[in-house]
Every structure is written in structure tokens, then in C-alpha cells.
Design a protein around this motif. Structure first.
Motif, mmCIF file in Angstrom:
data_model
loop_
_atom_site.group_PDB
_atom_site.id
_atom_site.type_symbol
_atom_site.label_atom_id
_atom_site.label_comp_id
_atom_site.label_asym_id
_atom_site.label_seq_id
_atom_site.Cartn_x
_atom_site.Cartn_y
_atom_site.Cartn_z
ATOM 1 N N GLY A 1 0.788 -1.228 0.000
ATOM 2 C CA GLY A 1 0.000 0.000 0.000
ATOM 3 C C GLY A 1 0.812 1.265 0.000
ATOM 4 N N GLY A 2 2.069 1.219 -0.380
ATOM 5 C CA GLY A 2 2.789 2.479 -0.343
ATOM 6 C C GLY A 2 4.111 2.466 -1.054
ATOM 7 N N ASN A 3 5.016 3.099 -0.386
ATOM 8 C CA ASN A 3 6.340 3.456 -0.846
ATOM 9 C C ASN A 3 7.001 2.477 -1.814
ATOM 10 O OD1 ASN A 3 5.428 4.002 1.834
ATOM 11 N ND2 ASN A 3 7.331 4.947 2.301
ATOM 12 N N LEU A 4 7.491 3.000 -2.923
ATOM 13 C CA LEU A 4 8.332 2.246 -3.840
ATOM 14 C C LEU A 4 9.722 2.848 -3.741
ATOM 15 C CD1 LEU A 4 8.727 0.170 -6.116
ATOM 16 C CD2 LEU A 4 8.197 1.984 -7.726
ATOM 17 N N ILE A 5 10.723 1.993 -3.501
ATOM 18 C CA ILE A 5 12.071 2.489 -3.315
ATOM 19 C C ILE A 5 13.053 1.616 -4.087
ATOM 20 C CG2 ILE A 5 11.627 3.571 -1.097
ATOM 21 C CD1 ILE A 5 12.638 1.136 0.310
ATOM 22 N N SER A 6 14.214 2.192 -4.402
ATOM 23 C CA SER A 6 15.238 1.399 -5.077
ATOM 24 C C SER A 6 16.622 1.869 -4.640
ATOM 25 C CB SER A 6 15.100 1.489 -6.600
ATOM 26 O OG SER A 6 15.436 2.777 -7.052
ATOM 27 N N PHE A 7 17.552 0.918 -4.671
ATOM 28 C CA PHE A 7 18.953 1.167 -4.361
ATOM 29 C C PHE A 7 19.752 0.598 -5.518
ATOM 30 C CE2 PHE A 7 22.906 -0.678 -2.461
ATOM 31 C CZ PHE A 7 23.542 0.514 -2.168
ATOM 32 N N THR A 8 20.596 1.419 -6.100
ATOM 33 C CA THR A 8 21.424 0.978 -7.214
ATOM 34 C C THR A 8 22.885 1.052 -6.808
ATOM 35 O OG1 THR A 8 19.790 1.826 -8.789
ATOM 36 C CG2 THR A 8 21.986 1.342 -9.648
ATOM 37 N N ALA A 9 23.574 -0.073 -6.963
ATOM 38 C CA ALA A 9 25.000 -0.131 -6.680
ATOM 39 C C ALA A 9 25.729 -0.316 -7.998
ATOM 40 C CB ALA A 9 25.297 -1.288 -5.731
ATOM 41 N N THR A 10 26.650 0.589 -8.276
ATOM 42 C CA THR A 10 27.462 0.475 -9.492
ATOM 43 C C THR A 10 28.927 0.609 -9.112
ATOM 44 O OG1 THR A 10 27.596 2.828 -10.056
ATOM 45 C CG2 THR A 10 25.624 1.656 -10.791
ATOM 46 N N THR A 11 29.790 0.375 -10.054
ATOM 47 C CA THR A 11 31.221 0.533 -9.807
ATOM 48 C C THR A 11 31.604 2.002 -9.642
ATOM 49 O OG1 THR A 11 31.594 0.522 -12.190
ATOM 50 C CG2 THR A 11 31.853 -1.579 -11.035
ATOM 51 N N LYS A 12 30.686 2.910 -9.968
ATOM 52 C CA LYS A 12 30.963 4.357 -9.879
ATOM 53 C C LYS A 12 30.281 5.021 -8.679
ATOM 54 C CE LYS A 12 31.574 4.700 -14.809
ATOM 55 N NZ LYS A 12 31.075 5.176 -16.072
#
Length: 196
Positions: A149-160
Motif C-alpha cells: 500500500g505504499g512506498n516504492l524504493i530502489s537502491f542501485t550499486a554500481t562501480t561508480k
């Protein structure tokens, strides 16, 4: 004309009874007024003000959660890349408004262990997570999460570096009216120009 006063008296009694009945009926008529938020009219000022307060609280909660996530990852220096309003849908399908924030750091740690730390932290807070990576792009791992019912979140890990994108809870309401009230409040909170 001896009957005229009696006719007037009878007419005034009937009128008094009708007025009394109308007053009694109006007291029983259901209203759409909600004592907490005002009327059910989406443009009602009290309703809109309550929705704006909910939206402000959603933003404060979002910033707190973002800070907790950043602390779980480590001591990197994060830079916010902006906060914006967006239209959204609540879990029960109503139109509404939420906030979206993005934050980045150019410092890097081990990508996989960082994703696992964030995944564990978010799941401990009740989020459902999924990880996406591609053998064609080994320098990029993305963790998505959403809360029922709520929050959409994302975490992206890259080499930079790393980035967080987070949406606050969706507050049901008329987007135009909420933005108008937000603008009005921001304008009244701004310091006025000092004239000499």
C-alpha cells in the motif's frame, strides 16, 4: 368579518408547524462533514489542509527512512539530487500525490555486500524486495522494494557509486488543490522583503 382573526390564527399555526417540522428535519439530515478533515468535498479547504499535512508528514518520514538506509550502508557522503511531487494511486485505487527523492554518493564499497545490507534492512522494516542484475552489466546491481500500500524504493550499486530513489506514501486527494495549498503555505512562510 368575525372569522378573519380565526383564519389568520389557524394559518399562522400551520405555518409555525411547517417551520418547526423543517427545523426538525434539517437536524436529522445526514451531512458529509468529517469532524477530522472537513467535508467530503475534495476541494473543501479543511480537507485540502489535512491532506497537505499528511503529505508533509509523508515527506518527513521519507527523509528519515532515507537517512536510516544511508547509515545502514556506511559513512559515505550522500548528496540529494532533488525532491519532487508526483501523482500516484493509493492502495485502494484513489488518485493522490506523493514525494520522490533521489540521493547519490560517488564513494563505493563492495556492491554485493552493500545490496545485501540494504535488502536486510528494508525487509526488517516490512518491505518486499527483489534484486535485478545482468551478466551483461556486472557493474550494476539494482534492489527494488515496496511496502504493502505504499512506498516504492530502489537502491542501485554500481562501480561508480550508489544511488537511492524513494517515493513517499501516496496521500489521496485532488492533486491541483493540494499543490495550490502547498504553494499558498510556502508563499506565506517565505520572509517578506524589507523596505527602507
Amino acid at each position: 368579518m368575525p372569522h378573519e382573526p380565526k383564519a389568520r390564527l389557524k394559518t399562522s399555526r400551520i405555518l409555525a408547524a411547517l417551520v418547526g417540522a423543517a427545523v426538525a428535519l434539517s437536524a436529522c439530515t445526514p451531512t458529509t462533514e468529517n469532524p477530522m478533515t472537513g467535508s467530503a468535498n475534495p476541494s473543501d479547504p479543511a480537507t485540502v489542509k489535512a491532506q497537505v499535512e499528511q503529505l508533509k508528514q509523508a515527506l518527513a518520514d521519507l527523509h528519515a527512512f532515507k537517512s536510516e538506509t544511508q547509515q545502514a550502508i556506511g559513512p559515505q557522503k550522500w548528496v540529494d539530487k532533488g525532491t519532487r511531487n508526483m501523482d500516484c494511486r493509493t492502495s485502494d485505487g484513489q488518485n493522490g500525490v506523493n514525494y520522490s527523492v533521489m540521493s547519490q554518493t560517488l564513494e563505493t564499497l563492495d556492491m554485493e555486500s552493500s545490496v545485501n545490507v540494504v535488502k536486510t534492512f528494508w525487509e526488517s522494516k516490512g518491505f518486499t524486495t527483489r534484486v535485478e542484475s545482468s551478466p551483461k552489466d556486472p557493474g550494476n546491481i539494482r534492489l527494488y522494494a515496496n511496502e504493502n500500500g505504499g512506498n516504492l524504493i530502489s537502491f542501485t550499486a554500481t562501480t561508480k557509486g550508489f544511488s537511492l530513489e524513494m517515493n513517499s506514501a501516496c496521500v489521496a486527494g485532488n492533486q491541483h488543490e493540494i499543490y495550490k495549498e502547498l504553494d499558498r503555505q510556502e508563499a506565506s512562510d517565505s520572509p517578506s522583503a524589507i523596505t527602507k
